[in-house]
Write a protein that holds these residues in place. Structure first.
Motif, PDB file in Angstrom:
ATOM      1  N   PRO A  34      30.408 -53.915 -19.761  1.00 20.40           N
ATOM      2  CA  PRO A  34      29.019 -53.585 -19.422  1.00 20.40           C
ATOM      3  C   PRO A  34      28.415 -54.382 -18.268  1.00 20.40           C
ATOM      4  O   PRO A  34      27.191 -54.515 -18.195  1.00 20.40           O
ATOM      5  CB  PRO A  34      28.293 -53.885 -20.725  1.00 20.40           C
ATOM      6  N   LEU A  43      22.833 -55.286 -18.983  1.00 16.94           N
ATOM      7  CA  LEU A  43      22.736 -54.498 -20.212  1.00 16.94           C
ATOM      8  C   LEU A  43      22.617 -55.448 -21.398  1.00 16.94           C
ATOM      9  O   LEU A  43      23.325 -56.466 -21.461  1.00 16.94           O
ATOM     10  CB  LEU A  43      23.969 -53.610 -20.394  1.00 16.94           C
ATOM     11  N   GLU A  44      21.736 -55.123 -22.329  1.00 14.77           N
ATOM     12  CA  GLU A  44      21.559 -55.935 -23.530  1.00 14.77           C
ATOM     13  C   GLU A  44      22.195 -55.239 -24.723  1.00 14.77           C
ATOM     14  O   GLU A  44      21.968 -54.047 -24.947  1.00 14.77           O
ATOM     15  CB  GLU A  44      20.067 -56.160 -23.799  1.00 14.77           C
ATOM     16  N   LYS A  45      22.983 -55.975 -25.466  1.00 12.14           N
ATOM     17  CA  LYS A  45      23.587 -55.409 -26.685  1.00 12.14           C
ATOM     18  C   LYS A  45      22.544 -55.389 -27.791  1.00 12.14           C
ATOM     19  O   LYS A  45      21.982 -56.426 -28.151  1.00 12.14           O
ATOM     20  CB  LYS A  45      24.815 -56.210 -27.117  1.00 12.14           C
ATOM     21  N   GLU A  48      25.741 -53.628 -33.338  1.00 10.93           N
ATOM     22  CA  GLU A  48      27.146 -53.270 -33.410  1.00 10.93           C
ATOM     23  C   GLU A  48      27.567 -53.059 -34.853  1.00 10.93           C
ATOM     24  O   GLU A  48      26.967 -53.608 -35.794  1.00 10.93           O
ATOM     25  CB  GLU A  48      28.033 -54.309 -32.731  1.00 10.93           C
ATOM     26  N   TYR A 331      20.302 -45.943 -23.270  1.00 13.09           N
ATOM     27  CA  TYR A 331      21.224 -46.534 -24.231  1.00 13.09           C
ATOM     28  C   TYR A 331      22.647 -46.062 -23.931  1.00 13.09           C
ATOM     29  O   TYR A 331      22.852 -44.962 -23.402  1.00 13.09           O
ATOM     30  CB  TYR A 331      20.841 -46.148 -25.656  1.00 13.09           C
ATOM     31  N   ASN A 336      34.283 -50.361 -28.363  1.00 15.72           N
ATOM     32  CA  ASN A 336      34.969 -51.558 -27.873  1.00 15.72           C
ATOM     33  C   ASN A 336      36.284 -51.695 -28.636  1.00 15.72           C
ATOM     34  O   ASN A 336      36.343 -52.305 -29.702  1.00 15.72           O
ATOM     35  CB  ASN A 336      34.084 -52.790 -28.065  1.00 15.72           C
ATOM     36  N   GLN A 343      29.445 -50.436 -30.432  1.00 15.11           N
ATOM     37  CA  GLN A 343      28.292 -51.186 -29.946  1.00 15.11           C
ATOM     38  C   GLN A 343      27.304 -50.261 -29.233  1.00 15.11           C
ATOM     39  O   GLN A 343      27.693 -49.236 -28.674  1.00 15.11           O
ATOM     40  CB  GLN A 343      28.765 -52.277 -28.975  1.00 15.11           C
ATOM     41  N   TYR A 345      24.322 -50.527 -26.278  1.00 12.41           N
ATOM     42  CA  TYR A 345      23.709 -51.338 -25.239  1.00 12.41           C
ATOM     43  C   TYR A 345      22.477 -50.628 -24.688  1.00 12.41           C
ATOM     44  O   TYR A 345      22.358 -49.399 -24.795  1.00 12.41           O
ATOM     45  CB  TYR A 345      24.690 -51.594 -24.090  1.00 12.41           C
ATOM     46  N   TYR A 346      21.602 -51.413 -24.068  1.00 12.12           N
ATOM     47  CA  TYR A 346      20.349 -50.871 -23.525  1.00 12.12           C
ATOM     48  C   TYR A 346      20.141 -51.382 -22.111  1.00 12.12           C
ATOM     49  O   TYR A 346      20.392 -52.566 -21.805  1.00 12.12           O
ATOM     50  CB  TYR A 346      19.180 -51.293 -24.395  1.00 12.12           C
TER      51      TYR A 346
END
Length: 349
Positions: A34, A43-45, A48, A331, A336, A343, A345-346
């Motif tokens: 990412p 990108l922020e996770k 998950e 999003y 993974n 997961q 991400y945003y």
């Protein structure tokens, strides 16, 4: 003997796909997703789960909210846990899990006033912080209550018990139907219009948006003497059918992201290489095919606002979805493989 051996080897070789040579990374300077070539893009996770839970997820996008509902599908024989995740502007606002009620068919949808339903729970609009556990009425629950009293193989001794069950079911049906103001049938790919009979195995939501909301099994929407839910002109169903309306399909959770929320143009493939091989085996009694599929690393040019940046995905390690559009950001659903995680991400707009 020698000829048939040669023929057998020829047939096998024609069905077998060998490994493809793995290639060197053409662009080692490009970071892997990412991450991007522009380090200011982060990108922020958000959350998950184990990768095995990905196929148990369904999704709904509304304004600046992204909803994920996880319920037992592929592992229902060993898993009885439901989970709901509510994300707002890249933050996990609500995360809950509870024991599944399979009799409610794992319904997940939003009513027209914005309340969210997931299995037996109702999350109240506008921020979903408050919830109610909804009752579920099913004729079979009355039968189950008395089944330990039945005389196995001697049903003639159970006539009084059958009469008691029938009376209780009649009272339950009368009480449930008399309280019905509005009835919602939840739309899905199989049910896109209101039928002329109660859907076998289906569930109906009574009085959405009101205080006395509850779920009802199909068997309460038909004459108690009816054994076939598809019977035409059932008097009970005919009387209540005018109260039934279909929930909009766009308000139902789906295992696939609806196309209007998928950004299919921002990520453009500019190159690819073979990064690995994956075994496969398909066919039938007559024709078989087996061997290896090549797995690729893809290089992307990515349009983000007025910037064009680069990233790459090695599908032996990680596979990301197209960006999912909300009002405030995007999003990404990420498998993974390397870490065995599913997961989300945003990326803020």
């Amino acid at each position: 003997m020698r000829i048939s051996l040669v023929l057998s080897l020829f047939v096998l070789s024609s069905c077998y796909s060998p490994k493809t040579d793995v290639e060197e990374d053409k662009h080692p300077e490009i970071p892997e997703f990412p991450h991007f070539s522009d380090k200011t893009i982060v990108l922020e996770k958000v959350m998950e789960l184990p990768l095995s839970q990905k196929d148990n997820c369904s999704y709904l996008v509304k304004d600046n909210y992204f909803f994920v509902y996880n319920f037992p599908v592929t592992d229902s024989h060993q898993n009885s846990t439901n989970m709901i995740f509510i994300m707002k502007e890249g933050k996990l606002a609500i995360s809950e899990q509870w024991k599944n009620r399979p009799s409610i068919n794992n319904l997940a949808f939003m009513d027209e006033t914005g309340n969210l339903y997931a299995n037996s729970r109702k999350y109240l609009a506008p921020d979903f912080r408050y919830k109610k556990l909804l009752p579920f009425y099913d004729l079979n629950d009355i039968t189950k209550k008395y089944e330990h009293l039945f005389h196995t193989g001697e049903s003639e001794k159970d006539s009084a018990l059958f009469k008691k069950i029938e009376d209780e079911q009649s009272v339950l049906q009368k009480n449930v139907l008399n309280k019905a103001d509005q009835i919602v049938m939840v739309a899905d790919l199989m049910n896109t219009e209101i039928p002329d009979h109660a859907i076998y195995g289906g569930n109906y939501l009574f009085n959405p948006g009101q205080k006395n909301t509850y779920f009802v099994s199909y068997n309460l929407l038909q004459d108690l003497k009816t054994k076939d839910s598809a019977v035409e002109k059932d008097p009970v169903y005919a009387k209540i059918r005018p109260k039934i309306r279909l929930s909009p399909i766009e308000n139902s959770f789906s295992p696939e992201i609806r196309k209007e929320y998928r950004d299919t143009v921002s990520f453009k493939i500019k190159d690819k290489i073979v990064s690995g091989n994956q075994w496969f085996s398909t066919g039938n009694h007559y024709v078989a095919s087996f061997g290896y599929h090549p797995v690729y690393m893809y290089y992307y040019d990515v349009k983000l606002g007025n910037k064009t940046v680069s990233t790459k995905e090695d599908h032996t390690k990680i596979v990301a979805s197209d960006p999912i559009k909300t009002k405030t950001g995007q999003y990404f659903l990420v498998s993974n493989v390397r870490e065995g995680k599913f997961q989300i991400y945003y990326l803020k707009n």
